[in-house]
Write a protein that holds these residues in place. Sequence first.
Motif, mmCIF file in Angstrom:
data_model
loop_
_atom_site.group_PDB
_atom_site.id
_atom_site.type_symbol
_atom_site.label_atom_id
_atom_site.label_comp_id
_atom_site.label_asym_id
_atom_site.label_seq_id
_atom_site.Cartn_x
_atom_site.Cartn_y
_atom_site.Cartn_z
ATOM 1 N N GLY A 131 0.912 -0.757 0.172
ATOM 2 C CA GLY A 131 -0.215 0.322 0.173
ATOM 3 C C GLY A 131 0.990 1.243 -0.411
ATOM 4 O O GLY A 131 0.405 2.029 -0.506
ATOM 5 N N LEU A 132 2.321 1.135 0.785
ATOM 6 C CA LEU A 132 2.721 2.263 0.913
ATOM 7 C C LEU A 132 3.184 3.036 -0.326
ATOM 8 O O LEU A 132 3.644 3.384 -0.291
ATOM 9 C CB LEU A 132 3.884 1.903 1.809
ATOM 10 N N GLN A 133 4.202 1.647 -1.287
ATOM 11 C CA GLN A 133 4.627 1.679 -1.964
ATOM 12 C C GLN A 133 3.082 2.282 -3.207
ATOM 13 O O GLN A 133 4.214 3.594 -4.345
ATOM 14 C CB GLN A 133 5.460 0.881 -2.713
ATOM 15 N N ALA A 134 2.890 1.652 -3.387
ATOM 16 C CA ALA A 134 1.400 2.066 -4.273
ATOM 17 C C ALA A 134 1.195 3.362 -4.265
ATOM 18 O O ALA A 134 1.329 4.657 -5.266
ATOM 19 C CB ALA A 134 -0.055 1.619 -4.505
ATOM 20 N N VAL A 135 1.033 4.047 -2.762
ATOM 21 C CA VAL A 135 0.600 5.320 -2.636
ATOM 22 C C VAL A 135 1.979 6.340 -3.249
ATOM 23 O O VAL A 135 1.910 7.779 -3.363
ATOM 24 C CB VAL A 135 -0.173 5.488 -1.253
ATOM 25 N N ASP A 136 2.697 5.813 -3.115
ATOM 26 C CA ASP A 136 3.673 6.634 -3.213
ATOM 27 C C ASP A 136 4.352 7.007 -4.193
ATOM 28 O O ASP A 136 5.320 7.866 -4.874
ATOM 29 C CB ASP A 136 5.317 5.749 -3.051
ATOM 30 N N ALA A 137 4.029 6.070 -5.334
ATOM 31 C CA ALA A 137 4.339 6.214 -6.850
ATOM 32 C C ALA A 137 3.423 6.661 -7.355
ATOM 33 O O ALA A 137 3.392 7.038 -8.347
ATOM 34 C CB ALA A 137 4.470 4.492 -7.157
ATOM 35 N N GLY A 138 2.304 7.427 -6.630
ATOM 36 C CA GLY A 138 0.920 8.017 -6.783
ATOM 37 C C GLY A 138 -0.134 7.686 -7.671
ATOM 38 O O GLY A 138 -0.869 8.281 -8.029
#
Length: 259
Positions: A131-138
């Motif tokens: 979830g963190l990586q997806a949000v960080d990717a936009g």
Amino acid sequence: MDAALIDLDGTVYRSSTAIPGAAAGIDTLRDRGIDIIFVTNSATKSREECRDRLASLGTEADVSQFLTSASVTATTVTSEYPAASVLVIGEPALHDEFTRAGATLTTDPTDADVVVVGNDSTFGYETLTRGLQAVDAGAALIGTNGDRKVPTDSGMAPGAGALLEAIAYAANHEPDQICGKPNQPMIDVSLETLGVDPAACMIIGDNPETDIAMGRRAGLTTVLVLSGLVDETDPILETDPADYAIDSLGDIETVLEDG
């Protein structure tokens, strides 16, 4: 009163246990000719499962009379993000609603345009990382609901809101939208389903932060039942009261008589 939105967990049943008087209260509303839909912030059970659970407790209803935060979130996301790749964090019922709605699903956080977070009994460090990586990717961060906790037969358990906040905190990104009660997507879909003027509709539930707050926001008559999250000792009954507070759905006759 022409229509009623009725919460499920804590109002009609608690896990697999019927709340005394709830079935009789539903019968009372139906006998008065009041249209009913069942509106739950649960995103872990399908509408069919909600229908079957209600039937097992002695109350029949058509699946079209159920709205879950999962179904409303799928409707909202596929409408507002029609071409999005969606990373779903949640139980199979949430995945199924997005599949039914025709969404493009992905498990790759770098491919996701939207992250949808519901309650998930397998939630752990790996899921938090995705979830963190997806949000960080936009990716946009969407929650099915913001419930901190939910009542079960064995006591309170964490709600979807707790998981959503974990990802939001890790990503330093507030949720872009939350679809369940008391938020606008649930209001819009509920009233559209009933086709009713808010002034002629009541909402009955056990949670002041979701059921009662949604009713106030939508202009509905609010009925708090003391069979779930709140009991008669809670100070909210005086500091921030609903229009009505009753022991259980079985006492709905007193509200109808007053109205």
